[in-house]
Design a protein around this motif. Structure first.
Motif, short mmCIF file in Angstrom:
data_model
loop_
_atom_site.label_atom_id
_atom_site.label_comp_id
_atom_site.label_asym_id
_atom_site.label_seq_id
_atom_site.Cartn_x
_atom_site.Cartn_y
_atom_site.Cartn_z
N TYR A 108 0.82 -1.22 0.00
CA TYR A 108 0.00 0.00 0.00
C TYR A 108 0.85 1.27 0.00
CZ TYR A 108 -3.91 -3.07 1.13
OH TYR A 108 -4.86 -4.07 1.09
N SER A 109 2.13 1.17 -0.26
CA SER A 109 3.00 2.34 -0.27
C SER A 109 2.61 3.28 -1.41
CB SER A 109 4.46 1.91 -0.42
OG SER A 109 4.85 1.07 0.64
N VAL A 110 2.78 4.57 -1.15
CA VAL A 110 2.40 5.58 -2.14
C VAL A 110 3.35 5.56 -3.33
CG1 VAL A 110 1.88 8.05 -2.41
CG2 VAL A 110 1.47 6.92 -0.25
N GLU A 111 4.55 5.03 -3.14
CA GLU A 111 5.51 4.96 -4.25
C GLU A 111 5.00 4.13 -5.41
OE1 GLU A 111 7.87 6.48 -0.94
OE2 GLU A 111 6.28 5.02 -1.16
N PHE A 112 3.99 3.28 -5.17
CA PHE A 112 3.45 2.42 -6.22
C PHE A 112 2.11 2.92 -6.75
CE2 PHE A 112 5.56 -0.74 -3.23
CZ PHE A 112 6.78 -0.62 -3.87
N ARG A 113 1.77 4.19 -6.51
CA ARG A 113 0.44 4.68 -6.90
C ARG A 113 0.29 4.81 -8.42
NH1 ARG A 113 1.26 10.57 -4.09
NH2 ARG A 113 3.25 11.10 -5.07
N ASP A 114 1.39 4.96 -9.15
CA ASP A 114 1.31 5.08 -10.61
C ASP A 114 1.20 3.73 -11.31
OD1 ASP A 114 1.50 7.82 -10.37
OD2 ASP A 114 3.69 7.84 -10.57
N MET A 115 1.33 2.65 -10.56
CA MET A 115 1.25 1.33 -11.16
C MET A 115 -0.21 0.96 -11.42
SD MET A 115 3.15 -2.13 -9.81
CE MET A 115 4.69 -1.22 -9.78
N LYS A 116 -0.46 0.29 -12.53
CA LYS A 116 -1.81 -0.09 -12.92
C LYS A 116 -1.89 -1.59 -13.16
CE LYS A 116 -2.73 4.37 -15.14
NZ LYS A 116 -3.13 5.06 -16.39
N LEU A 117 -3.08 -2.11 -12.96
CA LEU A 117 -3.35 -3.53 -13.21
C LEU A 117 -4.02 -3.65 -14.57
CD1 LEU A 117 -3.38 -6.47 -12.28
CD2 LEU A 117 -5.57 -6.01 -11.15
N ARG A 118 -3.28 -4.10 -15.56
CA ARG A 118 -3.81 -4.28 -16.90
C ARG A 118 -4.47 -5.64 -17.04
NH1 ARG A 118 1.03 -1.47 -17.26
NH2 ARG A 118 2.14 -3.45 -17.14
N ARG A 119 -5.32 -5.74 -18.04
CA ARG A 119 -6.07 -6.98 -18.21
C ARG A 119 -5.16 -8.15 -18.56
NH1 ARG A 119 -11.20 -6.82 -22.09
NH2 ARG A 119 -11.82 -5.40 -20.40
N ASP A 120 -4.16 -7.91 -19.42
CA ASP A 120 -3.28 -9.00 -19.82
C ASP A 120 -2.23 -9.33 -18.76
OD1 ASP A 120 -2.16 -6.58 -20.12
OD2 ASP A 120 -1.30 -6.90 -22.11
N ASP A 121 -2.19 -8.58 -17.66
CA ASP A 121 -1.29 -8.92 -16.55
C ASP A 121 -1.86 -9.99 -15.63
OD1 ASP A 121 0.36 -6.99 -17.55
OD2 ASP A 121 -0.14 -5.47 -16.05
#
Length: 469
Positions: A108-121
């Motif tokens: 839940y760290s804010v450093e990972f806020r730009d990461m997204k969960l894509r459908r093909d992931d």
């Protein structure tokens, strides 16, 4: 939002001017930012540690200064939201977190806020969640799914520590490297914060273990610990594990180095020298062990109570072997690698299961060393053991651990005391003969004619009627 100067010096204080000045809008924004930092325990507002009173100037302005959490967060370049997360999810948690819980909180760290969960992931990540991960699901496997970014980061941790083959997607491999790099910086700051004297959390041991796991990118009890040695690939480490060479110490203490080459099927002249080189590299890693661990006192001593100070003596021995050590207990720089490494890098960690149960957290010098620790009274937690660990900050799989029982008597917590009182009351009431239960009522005789008690209802038989013609 705030400058680095705000956190670095503990004795620094900023004064808030009057709001009625021409720059009231900027000052109001700055005041709001400082109030937000105060709510996240990163800045103290007018509090003195010794007196805990509000400090104000003659003009009515308020002073602010950094806390321990704010100082560590700034020096480690941690986002304020992530630093506040340490206190909420780790320090203020009801129970100490295990390794899985600490990794969950880290996602839940804010450093990972730009990461997204894509459908093909989802397909490769769901495969780790269901089968290949260490913390894979065991129940309801068909319905288990990676639902959000937090679940994605946790499965990337499984990929980093599990020595899994690279993803087919380049973006997932790049995000895994980003998670490993950012998490190493965050967990290093967390270990410093949890081991501070004002926090003394037993989870500092888990943070220290996780810090070196991120450095070596493997689990603590992994099958591939020999991959830390030079020129050892994952395939070679797997073969050595199957042949019985599972730890660095087994390689360093082998009687005949040629047996290692024979186990791997290396019959050439160069292959026969492989075992000797491997043993030489293993001997450059220091070896640490806990020699003795005992208390000076026992419960039978006269005047022993719940507040009596216990004296714990811990003897450690760190053998540097082929790693040269100078007078300042630090290794000399290697000409081949060109790196300067600390000599021992062993941390002695002693803690109990209490919320503030960290008793000792310091580096141990090389050689034989005895540490005397004073334990203030007994333990209030359920377990009366002290966990002692000698942890190497650099290498995985060479740690030593033990535990010792703290001599009683121990204080009883208020919750447990209330539970004991209720149990004693229930025991006294159950032994009382005045209480009459329905199960002990006397049986009435069958001849009793009182209002149908004891009578059996007779079933009426239907008369057969024969019709005659």
């Amino acid at each position: 939002m705030t400058s680095k100067r705000l956190f670095e010096d503990d004795d620094w204080a900023t004064s808030m001017p009057d709001v009625s000045s021409p720059q009231s809008g900027v000052i109001t924004k700055l005041r709001a930012d400082l109030e937000w930092l105060c709510s996240r325990h990163l800045v103290e507002k007018g509090e003195d540690i010794s007196t805990a009173t509000t400090t104000t100037t003659t003009s009515g302005s308020t002073k602010f200064r950094s806390t321990v959490l704010g100082t560590i967060a700034c020096r480690s370049y941690i986002a304020p939201e992530t630093a506040a997360l340490f206190r909420i999810k780790v320090v203020d948690s009801a129970m100490p977190l295990n390794l899985e819980g600490l990794l969950r909180a880290l996602t839940y760290s804010v450093e990972f806020r730009d990461m997204k969960l894509r459908r093909d992931d989802k397909k490769p990540l769901n495969e780790i969640l269901k089968t290949s991960g260490r913390f894979h699901v065991t129940k309801g496997r068909s319905k288990a799914r990676v639902k959000d970014v937090s679940d994605k980061i946790f499965q990337l941790f499984e990929y980093i520590f599990g020595n899994m083959p690279p993803f087919k997607k380049w973006s997932l491999n790049r995000e895994a490297d980003q998670v490993a790099e950012s998490s190493a910086r965050i967990i290093s700051a967390l270990a410093k914060y949890l081991s501070h004297t004002t926090i003394s959390s037993p989870m500092a041991r888990q943070a220290l273990m996780l810090e070196k796991m991120l450095s070596q990118k493997m689990w603590e009890n992994s099958r591939h610990v020999l991959r830390q040695l030079p020129n050892i690939t994952q395939k070679v480490a797997e073969k050595l594990y199957e042949r019985g060479y599972q730890t660095v110490e087994q390689i360093a203490t082998v009687d005949n180095a040629s047996n290692i080459s024979q186990a791997l099927g290396k019959t050439t002249a160069t292959g026969k020298q492989f075992g000797s080189r491997l043993v030489k590299d293993a001997l450059e890693i220091p070896f640490g062990e806990i020699v003795s661990l005992n208390f000076d006192s026992s419960p039978e001593d006269v005047g022993f109570s719940t507040t009596t100070v216990r004296t714990l003596r811990v003897t450690t021995n760190i053998d540097m072997r082929n790693c040269a050590v100078g007078s300042d207990q630090r290794a000399k720089s290697s000409l081949t690698k060109g790196k300067y490494c600390c000599g021992a890098n062993f941390i002695l960690v002693i803690h109990s299961d209490e919320k503030k149960g960290l008793v000792y957290f310091r580096e141990v010098p090389a050689g034989r060393e005895e540490v005397v620790i004073l334990i203030q009274g007994g333990l209030r937690c359920e377990s009366k053991n002290l966990h002692v660990s000698l942890i190497n900050k650099r290498y995985v799989g060479i740690d030593s651990s033990a535990h010792v029982v703290v001599p009683g008597p121990h204080p009883i917590s208020p919750s447990k005391m209330g539970r004991n009182v209720i149990q004693n009351v229930l025991k006294d009431t159950s032994k009382s003969s005045k209480l009459v239960t329905f199960a002990k009522l006397p049986k009435l005789p069958k001849s009793t004619t009182t209002s149908g008690v004891g009578k059996k209802k007779k079933k009426k038989k239907k008369n057969d009627i024969n019709f005659k013609r």
